[in-house]
Design a protein around this motif. Structure first.
Motif, PDB file in Angstrom:
ATOM      1  N   LYS A  36       0.673  -1.277  -0.074  1.00  0.00           N
ATOM      2  CA  LYS A  36       0.065   0.194   0.041  1.00  0.00           C
ATOM      3  C   LYS A  36       0.889   1.263   0.074  1.00  0.00           C
ATOM      4  CE  LYS A  36      -4.170  -1.725   2.256  1.00  0.00           C
ATOM      5  NZ  LYS A  36      -5.053  -1.342   3.196  1.00  0.00           N
ATOM      6  N   LYS A  37       1.768   1.322   0.688  1.00  0.00           N
ATOM      7  CA  LYS A  37       2.869   2.166   0.869  1.00  0.00           C
ATOM      8  C   LYS A  37       3.658   2.623  -0.534  1.00  0.00           C
ATOM      9  CE  LYS A  37       6.486   4.485   3.855  1.00  0.00           C
ATOM     10  NZ  LYS A  37       7.314   4.072   4.899  1.00  0.00           N
ATOM     11  N   GLU A  38       3.975   1.265  -1.051  1.00  0.00           N
ATOM     12  CA  GLU A  38       4.887   1.660  -2.610  1.00  0.00           C
ATOM     13  C   GLU A  38       3.676   2.095  -3.397  1.00  0.00           C
ATOM     14  OE1 GLU A  38       6.242  -2.076  -3.098  1.00  0.00           O
ATOM     15  OE2 GLU A  38       7.755  -1.981  -1.822  1.00  0.00           O
ATOM     16  N   ALA A  39       2.328   1.657  -3.476  1.00  0.00           N
ATOM     17  CA  ALA A  39       1.503   2.159  -4.378  1.00  0.00           C
ATOM     18  C   ALA A  39       1.087   3.812  -4.213  1.00  0.00           C
ATOM     19  CB  ALA A  39       0.128   1.435  -4.182  1.00  0.00           C
ATOM     20  N   ALA A  40       1.195   4.054  -2.929  1.00  0.00           N
ATOM     21  CA  ALA A  40       0.952   5.574  -2.582  1.00  0.00           C
ATOM     22  C   ALA A  40       2.087   6.510  -2.983  1.00  0.00           C
ATOM     23  CB  ALA A  40       0.378   5.731  -1.187  1.00  0.00           C
ATOM     24  N   VAL A  41       3.300   5.904  -2.791  1.00  0.00           N
ATOM     25  CA  VAL A  41       4.546   6.466  -3.320  1.00  0.00           C
ATOM     26  C   VAL A  41       4.250   6.755  -4.861  1.00  0.00           C
ATOM     27  CG1 VAL A  41       7.000   6.498  -3.493  1.00  0.00           C
ATOM     28  CG2 VAL A  41       5.775   6.288  -1.402  1.00  0.00           C
ATOM     29  N   ALA A  42       4.176   5.584  -5.620  1.00  0.00           N
ATOM     30  CA  ALA A  42       4.117   5.550  -7.117  1.00  0.00           C
ATOM     31  C   ALA A  42       2.947   6.372  -7.569  1.00  0.00           C
ATOM     32  CB  ALA A  42       3.911   4.205  -7.498  1.00  0.00           C
ATOM     33  N   ARG A  43       1.996   6.590  -6.828  1.00  0.00           N
ATOM     34  CA  ARG A  43       0.787   7.345  -7.188  1.00  0.00           C
ATOM     35  C   ARG A  43       1.140   8.803  -7.303  1.00  0.00           C
ATOM     36  NH1 ARG A  43      -3.324   8.452 -10.628  1.00  0.00           N
ATOM     37  NH2 ARG A  43      -5.023   9.795  -9.615  1.00  0.00           N
ATOM     38  N   LEU A  44       1.722   9.279  -6.031  1.00  0.00           N
ATOM     39  CA  LEU A  44       2.022  10.612  -5.855  1.00  0.00           C
ATOM     40  C   LEU A  44       3.284  11.097  -7.122  1.00  0.00           C
ATOM     41  CD1 LEU A  44       2.574  10.795  -2.038  1.00  0.00           C
ATOM     42  CD2 LEU A  44       0.785  11.906  -3.414  1.00  0.00           C
ATOM     43  N   ALA A  45       4.175  10.156  -7.264  1.00  0.00           N
ATOM     44  CA  ALA A  45       5.124  10.330  -8.110  1.00  0.00           C
ATOM     45  C   ALA A  45       4.569  10.539  -9.571  1.00  0.00           C
ATOM     46  CB  ALA A  45       6.238   9.299  -8.481  1.00  0.00           C
ATOM     47  N   GLU A  46       3.641   9.599  -9.890  1.00  0.00           N
ATOM     48  CA  GLU A  46       2.836   9.838 -11.199  1.00  0.00           C
ATOM     49  C   GLU A  46       2.020  11.138 -11.333  1.00  0.00           C
ATOM     50  OE1 GLU A  46      -0.681   7.607 -13.719  1.00  0.00           O
ATOM     51  OE2 GLU A  46       0.164   6.732 -11.848  1.00  0.00           O
ATOM     52  N   LEU A  47       1.597  11.563 -10.161  1.00  0.00           N
ATOM     53  CA  LEU A  47       0.901  12.875 -10.065  1.00  0.00           C
ATOM     54  C   LEU A  47       1.703  14.233 -10.038  1.00  0.00           C
ATOM     55  CD1 LEU A  47      -1.742  12.382  -7.088  1.00  0.00           C
ATOM     56  CD2 LEU A  47      -2.355  12.480  -9.456  1.00  0.00           C
ATOM     57  N   GLU A  48       2.850  13.910  -9.811  1.00  0.00           N
ATOM     58  CA  GLU A  48       3.705  14.949  -9.857  1.00  0.00           C
ATOM     59  C   GLU A  48       4.176  15.369 -11.188  1.00  0.00           C
ATOM     60  OE1 GLU A  48       6.984  14.333  -7.194  1.00  0.00           O
ATOM     61  OE2 GLU A  48       5.897  14.774  -5.393  1.00  0.00           O
ATOM     62  N   LYS A  49       4.553  14.138 -11.854  1.00  0.00           N
ATOM     63  CA  LYS A  49       4.789  13.895 -13.322  1.00  0.00           C
ATOM     64  C   LYS A  49       3.856  14.594 -14.263  1.00  0.00           C
ATOM     65  CE  LYS A  49       6.332  10.652 -16.761  1.00  0.00           C
ATOM     66  NZ  LYS A  49       6.668   9.059 -17.133  1.00  0.00           N
ATOM     67  N   ASN A  50       2.553  14.058 -13.892  1.00  0.00           N
ATOM     68  CA  ASN A  50       1.302  14.680 -14.777  1.00  0.00           C
ATOM     69  C   ASN A  50       1.059  16.178 -14.458  1.00  0.00           C
ATOM     70  OD1 ASN A  50       0.954  12.062 -15.796  1.00  0.00           O
ATOM     71  ND2 ASN A  50      -0.687  11.602 -14.231  1.00  0.00           N
ATOM     72  N   LEU A  51       1.635  16.666 -13.286  1.00  0.00           N
ATOM     73  CA  LEU A  51       1.372  18.123 -13.046  1.00  0.00           C
ATOM     74  C   LEU A  51       2.334  18.935 -13.942  1.00  0.00           C
ATOM     75  CD1 LEU A  51      -0.241  19.846 -11.135  1.00  0.00           C
ATOM     76  CD2 LEU A  51       1.589  19.612  -9.583  1.00  0.00           C
ATOM     77  N   LYS A  52       3.360  18.366 -14.125  1.00  0.00           N
ATOM     78  CA  LYS A  52       4.640  18.906 -14.904  1.00  0.00           C
ATOM     79  C   LYS A  52       4.054  19.024 -16.369  1.00  0.00           C
ATOM     80  CE  LYS A  52       8.541  17.844 -11.930  1.00  0.00           C
ATOM     81  NZ  LYS A  52       9.882  16.988 -11.775  1.00  0.00           N
ATOM     82  N   LYS A  53       3.561  17.952 -16.922  1.00  0.00           N
ATOM     83  CA  LYS A  53       2.787  18.113 -18.146  1.00  0.00           C
ATOM     84  C   LYS A  53       1.615  18.865 -18.387  1.00  0.00           C
ATOM     85  CE  LYS A  53       4.851  13.349 -19.184  1.00  0.00           C
ATOM     86  NZ  LYS A  53       4.421  12.011 -19.666  1.00  0.00           N
ATOM     87  N   TYR A  54       0.939  19.173 -17.437  1.00  0.00           N
ATOM     88  CA  TYR A  54      -0.255  19.881 -17.629  1.00  0.00           C
ATOM     89  C   TYR A  54      -0.540  21.012 -18.581  1.00  0.00           C
ATOM     90  CZ  TYR A  54      -4.720  22.046 -15.900  1.00  0.00           C
ATOM     91  OH  TYR A  54      -5.898  22.755 -16.032  1.00  0.00           O
ATOM     92  N   PRO A  55       0.529  22.077 -18.335  1.00  0.00           N
ATOM     93  CA  PRO A  55       0.230  23.095 -19.076  1.00  0.00           C
ATOM     94  C   PRO A  55       0.365  22.592 -20.649  1.00  0.00           C
ATOM     95  CG  PRO A  55       1.917  23.625 -17.358  1.00  0.00           C
ATOM     96  CD  PRO A  55       1.670  22.258 -17.266  1.00  0.00           C
ATOM     97  N   SER A  56       1.142  21.785 -21.030  1.00  0.00           N
ATOM     98  CA  SER A  56       1.257  21.406 -22.442  1.00  0.00           C
ATOM     99  C   SER A  56       0.136  20.638 -22.888  1.00  0.00           C
ATOM    100  CB  SER A  56       2.459  20.550 -22.664  1.00  0.00           C
ATOM    101  OG  SER A  56       2.535  19.674 -22.072  1.00  0.00           O
ATOM    102  N   ALA A  57      -0.423  19.852 -21.952  1.00  0.00           N
ATOM    103  CA  ALA A  57      -1.729  18.907 -22.047  1.00  0.00           C
ATOM    104  C   ALA A  57      -2.876  19.961 -22.190  1.00  0.00           C
ATOM    105  CB  ALA A  57      -1.530  18.065 -21.011  1.00  0.00           C
ATOM    106  N   LEU A  58      -2.803  21.137 -21.345  1.00  0.00           N
ATOM    107  CA  LEU A  58      -3.978  21.760 -21.386  1.00  0.00           C
ATOM    108  C   LEU A  58      -4.037  22.545 -22.755  1.00  0.00           C
ATOM    109  CD1 LEU A  58      -6.730  23.005 -20.154  1.00  0.00           C
ATOM    110  CD2 LEU A  58      -4.889  24.739 -19.190  1.00  0.00           C
ATOM    111  N   ALA A  59      -2.919  22.798 -23.476  1.00  0.00           N
ATOM    112  CA  ALA A  59      -2.575  23.664 -24.481  1.00  0.00           C
ATOM    113  C   ALA A  59      -3.309  22.874 -25.804  1.00  0.00           C
ATOM    114  CB  ALA A  59      -1.271  24.471 -24.708  1.00  0.00           C
ATOM    115  N   LYS A  60      -2.705  21.624 -25.635  1.00  0.00           N
ATOM    116  CA  LYS A  60      -2.957  20.449 -26.625  1.00  0.00           C
ATOM    117  C   LYS A  60      -4.450  20.397 -26.906  1.00  0.00           C
ATOM    118  CE  LYS A  60      -1.495  16.308 -28.327  1.00  0.00           C
ATOM    119  NZ  LYS A  60      -0.920  14.947 -28.201  1.00  0.00           N
TER     120      LYS A  60
END
Length: 204
Positions: free
Chosen positions: A106-130
């Motif tokens: 559960k802890k590993e899944a939570a850490v992976a989820r947070l990492a994925e959210l941070e990664k998607n957050l960085k891509k958000y401006p370009s994804a929104l523009a697209k």
């Protein structure tokens, strides 16, 4: 004579005392409950009291003085094998190990989820523009049929003089009426054109 009177008086007093004692006892307890109330151990009277659960309860309350056969308090070898086969009971260390592994996952899944959210957050401006660009493109690339239908709806609304929801059942009736009038007008225009051609031929 005096001796007989004394004996008679003693007997009368004893009888009266017993009657008084019986009258004073208003608890209405059964003999079994009187034994329990006085701190004694009641005898085994019912069949359910000879079952294992009742034996265990009796032994736990009165100990060895209960007269319960100790060997009947424990499950048989066949019952133990059946419980192990069903998996009703498990060792504490095994359950603890499984619990720790589950918490770790559960802890590993939570850490992976947070990492994925941070990664998607960085891509958000370009994804929104697209996404916004795709919306603009969809507006530009509207199907001709859809544009024609929209124009048709506007024409009908302008023709009848008020706005009406295209989902309204009356809109379909008005659409058919407008199409019928347009067909009639087109037919009349075609007839006029034919008549003009004939007239021009006759004049020549």
């Amino acid at each position: 004579m005096l001796k007989n009177l004394r004996s008679l008086a003693r007997t009368f007093a004893t009888t009266a005392s017993e009657e008084t004692t019986q009258k004073v006892d208003i608890s209405f307890l059964r003999p079994r409950h009187r034994i329990i109330a006085s701190g004694g151990i009641p005898p085994l009277q019912f069949d359910f009291e000879r079952e294992r659960d009742s034996y265990r309860e009796r032994f736990g309350r009165y100990g060895l003085a209960s007269g319960v056969p100790v060997e009947e308090l424990f499950p048989t070898a066949e019952e133990i094998e059946e419980e192990q086969a069903l998996g009703l009971y498990r060792e504490f260390n095994e359950v603890k190990k499984e619990y720790n592994e589950l918490q770790k996952k559960k802890k590993e899944a939570a850490v992976a989820r947070l990492a994925e959210l941070e990664k998607n957050l960085k891509k958000y401006p370009s994804a929104l523009a697209k996404y916004e660009a795709s919306l603009v493109k969809q507006e530009r690339e509207k199907d001709e049929k859809e544009l024609a239908l929209e124009k048709r709806i506007r024409d009908i609304q302008e023709y009848f003089g008020y706005w009406m929801d295209p989902k309204d059942p009356r809109f379909e009736v008005m659409l058919q009426q407008k199409e019928a009038e347009e067909k009639k007008a087109a037919k009349m225009a075609k007839r006029d054109e034919i008549q003009k051609k004939r007239y021009a031929e006759n004049v020549q």
